[in-house]
Design an enzyme around this catalytic site. Structure first.
Site, PDB file in Angstrom:
ATOM      1  N   ASP A 180       5.563  -0.920  21.805  1.00 25.65           N
ATOM      2  CA  ASP A 180       4.624   0.165  22.091  1.00 25.65           C
ATOM      3  C   ASP A 180       5.132   0.948  23.273  1.00 25.65           C
ATOM      4  OD1 ASP A 180       2.729  -0.255  20.235  1.00 25.65           O
ATOM      5  OD2 ASP A 180       1.498  -1.584  21.473  1.00 25.65           O
TER       6      ASP A 180
ATOM      7  N   ASP B 269      -1.460  -4.014  20.567  1.00 26.91           N
ATOM      8  CA  ASP B 269      -2.688  -4.336  21.276  1.00 26.91           C
ATOM      9  C   ASP B 269      -3.924  -4.108  20.417  1.00 26.91           C
ATOM     10  OD1 ASP B 269      -2.414  -1.621  21.296  1.00 26.91           O
ATOM     11  OD2 ASP B 269      -2.033  -1.475  23.440  1.00 26.91           O
TER      12      ASP B 269
ATOM     13  N   ASP C 214      -3.102  -3.538  14.754  1.00 26.29           N
ATOM     14  CA  ASP C 214      -1.734  -4.021  14.907  1.00 26.29           C
ATOM     15  C   ASP C 214      -1.592  -5.426  14.353  1.00 26.29           C
ATOM     16  OD1 ASP C 214      -0.743  -1.788  16.106  1.00 26.29           O
ATOM     17  OD2 ASP C 214      -1.276  -2.443  18.124  1.00 26.29           O
TER      18      ASP C 214
END
Lengths: 244, 985
Positions: B337, B678, B682
């Site tokens: 990310d 997070d 996901d």
């Protein structure tokens, strides 16, 4: 290819190394007496004849076949005690340790078969088996340098009272100190260990019954006979069952 | 699915039996709660403890040992039936073997449970509260008590406690990023705007957050029936792949078990054909199995892994699944990310433009000063605007905290500006107090600026100061002059051009740019008492003086560029996957090195060569920035092509669903993929990845549940430290296994030679267990503390198909070289003990049957002495002890040589790993205790040993060390040679 060669060399080297170290180790040993004797500080007892499996004698006194094996074993065992084989042996002073530490050639003491009396096999070729008085020879294991103290003797007892009468040859089962110490196979080639014959006169009422006999070495403070784990250290137990 | 969004308020009231004003009654709510269960997501179903436990009992080598135990009991049974003299030995052996399995099983289970517990304690969160109307009263309730039909009120900052249908809304906006991945807040109202319940505006979803405004709604779904709940249960459907280390250990177990069984069966056949009794042959078989199986090894591996897991936890990587420790080490692609992982997750001023010049600001986490040139009077003016035209404030009571750590009330940009000003100017709140605000127009989306009017702290200057900030082009429109070196100069086209260039440049760096201007209001027109009115705007808002630009970015964490370059040298591809705008994503990727300074994307090349994008040779571009929109239309082949051909990839504007596609794409390349995440959405990607990494701070529970690892500080750099640890443990496990396998040969050879040469048994089964589970345990764990031999971050990740934990070289070198050397050393000791007691080696050959005969009590040795059975047995145990001691002594050498695989021990340092020495001392200590302390316990078959026998094997131990040094020397000298290929494991 290369791998095989490598392992050939590698294992060749290891084999050589093994041989070499073993050789070095053997060089440090004497050929006469072992370096340590602490694992056999006290001798075990053993009998002859020795039945194949367990120490149990089964025979029929009227059937020669049933004890033939015992007889031949005894005969064979006593061959080395034959007078003709003992020509080099000397007569020693009874009742005394025969120390020969300073002598290069160790002499062996003569053990007269006649000491075994009725169990010598001279008079009775069946060693008493045919008469219901079987003989069992008790011997003490050879241990280099062992010098028994006191007056060692073999004493056998039967658990069941009155079934058997026990006679000893030599009398009272004495083991003479003159046969000690032993100097080992290479120095003391003609050594004969002293024997005690135990004649079991089995009561005629007690045939067909299993008689448990235990023999012990007594009278010597340095010969153990009570070890918890080793049932043969200075003692031996066997069973006899005779039929008619 | 539901059409609650289409219903009117009264229909809803009727459907759910509730009232908008009064809410449910407590009694009714309790009834529904009993029916529907609490409003929380069911955690994924855990394997029942008993199943976990039983798995430990039959896993690995346990089966072999069970077989050994059963055989022991069978032979016990047979011997008992035959009336043999000491049948109980086999009974005890069987019991001991079973105990070994059970104890190691319990141990492994305990280890596993312990690491699971760390995780469990971590995942417990502070219970969420919800404001509910029940019994016509507003109540604070724990969110899991909510039921369908409850009326809840939410306000900015709240997490939506359930799926709710809005019935009242005031400027309500929600952040649906955990659901859809779009980070733009979406407005919510009471209107039915879309057929699809997922798209309509009047439904807010569980676990999303309300960013601003307030709203009231009816709960329509709770717990697992919420939209998020359904996705979460979907994630648990994505299968868990076996971890690489589990595969390696399985491979190793098969290998060793294969060797054990084939040698066992081979010698069973040999012994039967050598006319041994079947029963004896079975007993040999047990011995061979016990000798071959490294009983303690799996426990050692578990301990080593959990030691590493602990070490990683200290470095902020919390590992949920022990095996994940190593998986991280074999990672070849990390999909990371951006926000919070690569970046600091807070806006920070990055650049300034004034006096026609761009200045860079310090964006590090712990800045205390700003280095750029602050002498210009333009900066003084700009700083004043930055300070005054700002509504953000520090929460009180944080004076002692570093500025960067203080909590601010206000939006991200204003926070950035406030902190920036505070760092440079000091007490901003005091400055504001001295420059009293008389009027203010807050920022709104129509005028795109923020304005305020202040008295100044210059007592000689009675003019009011008007300050304004906003979108640069809008601000510039309102200006007629521009400040250069403190002087107002007319804003001509040349200056406007300069502004444009600067604006474009800053924007091109992916930064959010704000313009700042001011105006001193003439004192005569605007006296002290002038009534400023913000509605009628009775003051000038044009012909202002432009002062400068400030640009902000969520800057990369300062440790990240280093971590990324470490990944690069470690052969790990770092792929950025973000929901952000491509330009921002690319700028961050460049600044952290995910896209290196020299590489170009197809678009860059096109721009440089001034040709259309289509004409660019795609192979020339090493980097790629892929938009989520493009990804949507891509076939799998096209995706594979991108993943294959570009070494530096950024996926921008991607949804969490696309993350899963990217992960699968990477896995198709044969890569071991680590994925960070997070959001709830996901979780499928986290599950699918070889190692899912959830964010500890920003991560949702669902993500943490699905992940194998939790990153406590959300920092990308921590992943890299984790990789390092993972690689190290793989190397060290290799060493541990090599160490453990070696002595198996020294335990096995005695059996083989005993069978073939009929010598007295050199080592007992129980004695072997004392090595495997006694002296060897601590040393093999100690190898887990070994430092890396060289920079492990400088080599490529291991190829999971080729670089096995236990490879042929390791097995061959341990078994056929060092193991054989150990056996030779141990046999020399064995023969020495027997020879010095009177049994020369030549006498020992072929004596087995008589030696073991209970009826022979006048067994003659080489010197004519006669031995009873027990005396022989005692000597045999002395032989066991000597053999045992020799193996132990040589294992010390084995332990030392296993410290390295390539380097010399002297390069590695003999004393650097202190734990190894603990291992060596424990090894010798345990051997001493067994020999001299327990030497009188008959059942253990140890006897006190003459002291010199401890040293018989020492030359062999030294030889092992020297030989291994030579091996390593050749490996280092001649890399790639025949020797290197065959001898390096």
């Amino acid at each position: 290819g290369l791998i095989l060669l490598f392992y050939l060399v590698f294992y060749g080297f290891l084999a050589a190394l093994f041989t070499f170290t073993m050789w070095v180790m053997l060089q440090t040993l004497s050929s006469d007496i072992p370096k340590y004797r602490d694992r056999i500080s006290s001798p075990g007892l053993m009998i002859s004849p020795k039945p194949d499996t367990a120490l149990e004698f089964y025979f029929n006194k009227s059937d020669a076949q049933s004890y033939a094996e015992y007889v031949s074993t005894l005969r064979k065992f006593l061959e080395s005690y034959d007078d003709s084989k003992q020509s080099q042996n000397i007569n020693c002073t009874p009742g005394r340790i025969f120390d020969q530490n300073d002598v290069a050639v160790k002499k062996a003491c003569r053990f007269n078969l006649s000491e075994l009396g009725q169990c010598s096999g001279k008079e009775d070729k069946t060693f008493g088996y045919s008469k219901g008085t079987p003989c069992v020879l008790v011997k003490m294991n050879r241990i280099i340098g062992l010098k028994p103290e006191g007056e060692p003797r073999i004493q056998c007892t039967s658990k069941e009272e009155g079934m058997v009468e026990i006679n000893y040859f030599p009398p009272e089962g004495l083991i003479d100190l003159m046969y000690f110490p032993y100097y080992g196979k290479s120095l003391h080639a003609h050594y004969l260990q002293p024997l005690v014959a135990v004649q079991l006169a089995i009561n005629s009422n007690s045939t067909k019954e299993e008689i448990a006999i235990e023999c012990k070495i007594l009278g010597s403070p340095n010969l153990k006979n009570e070890d918890d784990r080793d049932k043969f250290l200075g003692r031996i137990a066997f069973k006899v069952q005779m039929t008619e | 699915i539901q059409d609650d969004h289409k219903l009117s308020t009264s229909e809803l009231e009727e459907k759910y039996g509730t009232s908008i004003n009064k809410g449910l009654s407590s009694a009714r709510a309790a009834e529904i709660l009993a029916r529907d269960g609490p409003n929380s997501l069911t955690p994924p179903k855990a394997t029942p403890e008993i199943v976990k436990f039983l798995k430990q009992m039959v896993g690995g080598f346990s089966i072999l040992l069970w077989i050994g135990a059963v055989f022991s009991w069978i032979s016990f049974g047979i011997q008992l039936a035959q009336g043999a003299e000491s049948p109980f030995d086999n009974l005890y052996l069987g019991v001991v073997l079973a105990l070994v399995v059970i104890l190691t099983g319990i141990f492994a289970y305990y280890q596993e449970a312990k690491s699971t517990n760390i995780m469990a304690s971590f995942s417990k969160m502070i219970p969420q509260q919800a404001l509910v109307i029940r019994d016509a009263e507003k109540k604070e309730l724990p969110a899991d008590q909510l039921v369908v039909g409850d009326i809840v009120e939410i306000k900015g900052g709240d997490r939506i406690p359930a799926d709710i249908r809005l019935i009242f809304s005031q400027g309500c906006k929600v952040d649906n990023s955990s659901l859809t991945g779009e980070s733009e807040p979406q407005s919510r109202s009471c209107d039915f705007t879309h057929e699809n319940p997922l798209e309509t505006r009047n439904i807010a979803f569980y676990s999303t957050t309300c960013v601003e405004g307030t709203a009231t709604g009816i709960v329509i779904n709770t717990g697992d029936r919420t939209v998020i709940g359904r996705i979460a249960s979907l994630a648990s459907g994505v299968g868990n792949e076996k971890t690489p280390i589990a595969i390696e250990i399985e491979h190793f177990v098969y290998l060793v078990a294969g060797v054990a069984i084939s040698i066992g069966v081979l010698f069973f056949i040999i012994s039967v054909s050598m006319r041994y009794k079947i029963l004896d042959s079975i007993i040999f078989l047990i011995g061979i199995i016990v000798a071959n199986v490294p009983e303690g090894l799996l426990a050692t591996v578990t301990v080593s892994l959990s030691l590493t897991a602990k070490r990683m936890a200290k470095k902020n990587c919390l590992v949920k699944n022990l095996e994940a420790v190593e998986t991280l080490g074999s990672t070849s692609i990390i999909c990371s990310d951006k926000t919070g992982t690569l970046t600091q997750n807070r806006m920070t001023v990055a650049h300034l433009w004034f006096d026609n010049q761009i200045y860079s600001a310090d964006t590090s986490e712990d800045q205390t000063t700003q280095p750029f040139d602050q002498s210009s009077p333009s900066w003084t003016a700009l700083s004043k605007i930055v300070t005054l035209c700002n509504r953000a404030e520090f929460r009180p009571g944080q004076e002692n905290l570093p500025i960067m750590k203080r909590v601010v009330v206000g939006d991200a940009s204003e926070t950035a500006l406030l902190k920036f000003a505070e760092v440079i100017l000091g007490d901003v709140m005091n400055i504001r107090a001295r420059n009293k605000k008389v009027a203010e127009i807050p920022f709104n989306s129509t005028n795109k600026f923020q304005l305020s009017i202040h008295e100044t702290d210059d007592s000689n200057d009675k003019r009011f100061l008007l300050v304004m900030k906003g979108a640069p082009e809008r601000i510039l429109e309102r200006c007629s002059t521009i400040m250069i070196n403190g002087k107002e100069e007319p804003l001509d086209s040349e200056k406007a051009e300069a502004f444009q260039t600067a604006y474009m440049e800053l924007g091109g760096m992916g930064e959010r740019v704000l313009g700042f201007c001011h105006l001193y209001l003439p004192e005569n027109e605007f006296p002290d008492t002038y009534p400023f009115d913000t509605d009628s705007m009775n003051f000038p808002t044009s012909n202002l003086c432009f002062v400068g630009l400030l640009s902000m970015i969520d800057p990369p964490r300062s440790t990240v560029p280093d971590a990324v370059s470490k990944c690069r040298s470690a052969g790990i591809k770092v792929i950025m996957v973000t929901g952000d705008h491509p330009i921002t994503a690319k700028a961050i990727a460049k600044s952290v090195g995910i896209i290196s300074a020299t590489s170009e994307t197809v678009e860059d090349i096109a721009k440089r060569l001034n040709i259309p994008v289509e004409q660019v040779n795609r192979r020339e571009a090493t980097a790629a920035v892929v938009n989520g929109m493009e990804l949507k239309d891509m076939s799998l082949q096209q995706l594979d092509e991108i993943l294959c051909n570009h070494s530096e990839i950024v996926f921008a504007r991607t949804s969490p669903q696309q993350k899963l596609i990217i992960v699968e794409g990477c896995q198709r390349q044969g890569a071991v993929v680590a994925v960070t995440g997070d959001g709830v959405n996901d979780s499928p990607a986290l599950k699918k990845a070889d190692i899912g990494i959830a964010m500890g701070i920003a991560g949702s529970d669902a993500a943490k549940n699905a992940a194998d690892m939790v990153l406590l500080d959300d920092n990308f750099a921590s992943i890299v430290t984790g990789v390092e640890e993972g690689r190290l443990i793989f190397d060290n496990l290799k060493k541990t296994i090599a160490y453990t396998l070696t002595k198996n040969i020294a335990e096995l050879c005695p059996f083989l030679i005993y069978i073939i040469a009929s010598i007295p048994m050199p080592i007992g089964t129980i004695t072997i267990l004392f090595i495997d589970l006694g002296t060897d345990i601590i040393p093999s764990v100690a190898l887990a503390y070994e430092k890396a031999e060289s920079d492990i971050m400088n080599r490529r990740p291991r190829n999971k198909r080729k670089d096995r934990l236990v490879n042929e070289q390791l097995a061959v070198y341990s078994y056929l070289q060092i193991g054989i050397m150990q056996s030779v050393g141990a046999f020399v000791t064995y023969f020495t003990v027997y020879a010095e007691q009177g049994f020369l080696p030549s006498t020992l050959l072929g004596v087995r049957v008589d030696w073991e005969n209970n009826a022979i009590n006048d067994f003659e040795d080489s010197y004519g002495q006669e031995w009873t059975k027990y005396q022989r047995m005692y000597l045999q145990w002395t032989g066991y002890t000597a053999f045992f001691v020799s193996i132990t002594i040589q294992q010390v050498a084995d332990l030392i040589i296993r410290k390295t695989r390539r380097n010399s021990i002297f390069q590695q340092g003999l004393f650097r790993n202190k734990v190894i020495w603990v291992g060596i001392f424990s090894q010798i200590g345990i051997a001493l205790i067994l020999t001299y302390g327990l030497g009188h316990v008959t059942a253990l078959n140890f006897t006190p040993l003459r002291f010199q026998y401890w040293f018989v094997a020492v030359p062999f131990a030294i030889l092992i060390w020297v030989y291994d040094e030579v091996r390593k020397l050749f490996i280092r000298r001649y890399p790639g040679s025949w020797w290197d290929k065959n001898m390096y494991y």
